[in-house]
Write a protein that holds these residues in place. Structure first.
Motif, PDB file in Angstrom:
ATOM      1  N   ASN A  11       0.607  -1.607   0.267  1.00 25.98           N
ATOM      2  CA  ASN A  11      -0.496   0.174  -0.105  1.00 25.98           C
ATOM      3  C   ASN A  11       0.978   1.237  -0.199  1.00 25.98           C
ATOM      4  OD1 ASN A  11       0.612   0.333   2.395  1.00 25.98           O
ATOM      5  ND2 ASN A  11      -1.074  -1.120   3.026  1.00 25.98           N
ATOM      6  N   ASP A  12       0.394   2.251   0.029  1.00 17.84           N
ATOM      7  CA  ASP A  12       1.156   3.531  -0.058  1.00 17.84           C
ATOM      8  C   ASP A  12       1.034   4.297   1.163  1.00 17.84           C
ATOM      9  OD1 ASP A  12      -2.001   4.856  -0.135  1.00 17.84           O
ATOM     10  OD2 ASP A  12      -1.556   6.004  -1.203  1.00 17.84           O
ATOM     11  N   LYS A  13       1.076   3.728   2.122  1.00 13.09           N
ATOM     12  CA  LYS A  13       1.420   4.341   3.879  1.00 13.09           C
ATOM     13  C   LYS A  13       2.501   3.791   4.064  1.00 13.09           C
ATOM     14  CE  LYS A  13      -3.450   2.893   4.862  1.00 13.09           C
ATOM     15  NZ  LYS A  13      -4.316   1.917   6.338  1.00 13.09           N
ATOM     16  N   PRO A  14       3.386   4.684   4.687  1.00  9.88           N
ATOM     17  CA  PRO A  14       4.431   4.466   5.267  1.00  9.88           C
ATOM     18  C   PRO A  14       4.607   3.799   6.577  1.00  9.88           C
ATOM     19  CG  PRO A  14       4.037   6.386   6.401  1.00  9.88           C
ATOM     20  CD  PRO A  14       2.751   6.422   5.777  1.00  9.88           C
ATOM     21  N   TYR A  20       8.124   6.320  14.485  1.00  7.32           N
ATOM     22  CA  TYR A  20       6.874   5.845  14.688  1.00  7.32           C
ATOM     23  C   TYR A  20       5.832   5.490  15.645  1.00  7.32           C
ATOM     24  CZ  TYR A  20       1.588   4.793  12.450  1.00  7.32           C
ATOM     25  OH  TYR A  20       0.482   4.914  12.571  1.00  7.32           O
TER      26      TYR A  20
END
Length: 98
Positions: A11-14, A20
């Motif tokens: 996916n495009d999530k970090p 984090y």
């Protein structure tokens, strides 16, 4: 030691990095861990006493009636501010030493 055989972007999530984990997830590092960094101590807010009437300015409380929000350091109060009890000017205050 290993070898990467294949990989995909799911996916495009970090990605979840250690930073984090600590900042967003509020994860903590045990004190005995080699990566533990002690938090910096916040400087204690200084209180100021009116030399005329004895009223104490506490930065944690501020002076809401005088337009001074909680958390405002005495040094950051405008020069025209006066004691809410007796009207003494800002230069008529002394730092409280505890």
């Amino acid at each position: 030691i290993g070898e990467v055989g294949d990989g995909d972007v799911l996916n495009d999530k970090p990605g979840m990095t250690y930073a984090y984990y600590q900042q967003v997830k509020r994860g903590t590092t045990p004190k005995n861990a080699p990566t533990f960094v002690a938090p910096k101590a916040e400087p204690k807010a200084e209180k100021w006493r009116c030399l005329v009437c004895g009223w104490i300015y506490d930065p944690a409380i501020g002076d809401p009636d005088g337009g001074i929000k909680p958390g405002t350091r005495f040094e950051d109060i405008p020069a025209g501010w006066v004691c809410p009890v007796c009207g003494a000017k800002k230069d008529q205050f002394e730092k409280v030493t505890e």
